[in-house]
Scaffold this motif. Sequence first.
Motif, short mmCIF file in Angstrom:
data_model
loop_
_atom_site.label_atom_id
_atom_site.label_comp_id
_atom_site.label_asym_id
_atom_site.label_seq_id
_atom_site.Cartn_x
_atom_site.Cartn_y
_atom_site.Cartn_z
N HIS A 105 45.24 58.71 -27.54
CA HIS A 105 43.84 58.44 -27.68
C HIS A 105 43.95 56.95 -28.64
CE1 HIS A 105 42.02 62.06 -26.03
NE2 HIS A 105 43.01 62.62 -26.87
N ALA A 106 43.05 56.22 -28.10
CA ALA A 106 42.73 54.98 -29.32
C ALA A 106 42.30 55.40 -30.52
CB ALA A 106 41.78 54.04 -28.47
N GLY A 107 42.85 54.78 -31.60
CA GLY A 107 42.47 55.25 -33.23
C GLY A 107 41.01 54.94 -33.57
N THR A 108 40.81 53.54 -33.14
CA THR A 108 39.41 53.03 -33.83
C THR A 108 38.99 52.26 -32.77
OG1 THR A 108 40.50 51.18 -34.76
CG2 THR A 108 40.19 52.94 -36.26
N ALA A 109 37.66 51.80 -33.11
CA ALA A 109 36.82 51.08 -31.91
C ALA A 109 37.63 49.58 -31.80
CB ALA A 109 35.35 50.97 -32.39
N GLU A 110 37.94 49.13 -32.92
CA GLU A 110 38.84 47.78 -33.06
C GLU A 110 39.75 47.86 -32.30
OE1 GLU A 110 37.83 49.39 -36.00
OE2 GLU A 110 35.81 48.52 -36.24
N ALA A 112 40.47 49.54 -29.67
CA ALA A 112 39.80 49.59 -28.08
C ALA A 112 39.41 48.71 -27.71
CB ALA A 112 38.96 50.96 -28.07
N ALA A 113 38.83 48.00 -28.64
CA ALA A 113 37.92 46.44 -28.01
C ALA A 113 39.24 45.25 -27.90
CB ALA A 113 37.01 46.26 -29.41
N GLU A 114 40.30 45.52 -28.15
CA GLU A 114 41.11 44.29 -28.16
C GLU A 114 40.96 43.66 -26.77
OE1 GLU A 114 45.02 45.79 -28.97
OE2 GLU A 114 44.54 46.28 -31.29
N PRO A 115 41.18 42.52 -26.66
CA PRO A 115 40.87 41.94 -25.35
C PRO A 115 41.91 41.96 -24.08
CG PRO A 115 41.62 40.27 -27.09
CD PRO A 115 41.45 41.49 -27.80
N GLY A 116 43.10 42.61 -24.54
CA GLY A 116 44.14 43.19 -23.46
C GLY A 116 43.92 44.09 -22.60
N ASN A 117 42.97 45.17 -23.15
CA ASN A 117 42.91 46.28 -22.50
C ASN A 117 41.69 46.40 -21.57
OD1 ASN A 117 40.88 46.73 -24.26
ND2 ASN A 117 41.93 48.50 -25.39
N GLU A 120 35.24 46.87 -23.48
CA GLU A 120 34.52 46.29 -24.47
C GLU A 120 33.41 47.21 -24.97
OE1 GLU A 120 32.66 42.53 -24.06
OE2 GLU A 120 34.67 41.67 -22.99
N PRO A 121 33.05 47.47 -26.16
CA PRO A 121 31.97 48.39 -26.36
C PRO A 121 30.49 47.72 -25.83
CG PRO A 121 33.18 47.78 -28.29
CD PRO A 121 33.87 47.21 -26.95
N LEU A 122 29.56 48.71 -25.51
CA LEU A 122 28.15 48.08 -25.22
C LEU A 122 27.52 47.55 -26.75
CD1 LEU A 122 27.09 50.93 -22.78
CD2 LEU A 122 27.82 48.53 -22.39
N GLN A 123 26.73 46.41 -26.50
CA GLN A 123 26.05 46.22 -27.49
C GLN A 123 24.77 45.94 -27.15
OE1 GLN A 123 27.38 44.79 -30.10
NE2 GLN A 123 29.41 45.42 -29.55
N ALA A 124 23.59 46.16 -27.98
CA ALA A 124 22.38 46.38 -27.73
C ALA A 124 21.88 44.93 -27.10
CB ALA A 124 21.52 46.76 -28.71
#
Length: 142
Positions: A105-110, A112-117, A120-124
């Motif tokens: 599992h990915a540890g944090t949202a940061e 998971a949001a790295e450009p290589g994978n 991208e988390p949703l933004q409002a």
Amino acid sequence: MIDKYKLAASLGLAALAGLTAMAAGLMSEARASVILGRTLCSFLITGVLVYIGVFLFERFGYRELIAETEAAMAGLAAQEKAAGEELAAAAADDGTAETDGGQQHAGTAEEAAEPGNGFEPLQADSLRRVVGSDDSGQGDTR
């Protein structure tokens, strides 16, 4: 000689089929003669088919089939247990702990949001808003 088990199984399931046919006939408001005829036919046909089925299962040795299936399931369980122990030993050798059956599992949202994978988390701000028209007939229901 008729075996009591075969007779009980066939009569029990035939009675269930007869009651089902009777309930279906009563709900459709059919004539009483039609309901009784369908009930009798379903009772007889189901009783005969179940009796023949139980006879064939007994004739072809269903007890041996069940024993073979249970032996195969026990073998699979032993293989899965051995594989689990091997994974646990491999994880202990690597110095990492297994979580959720070995899933990473990915540890944090940061992280998971790295450009290589590719995630991208949703933004409002990036979400589209859908607004219904007033002439759709729905109106405000407050």
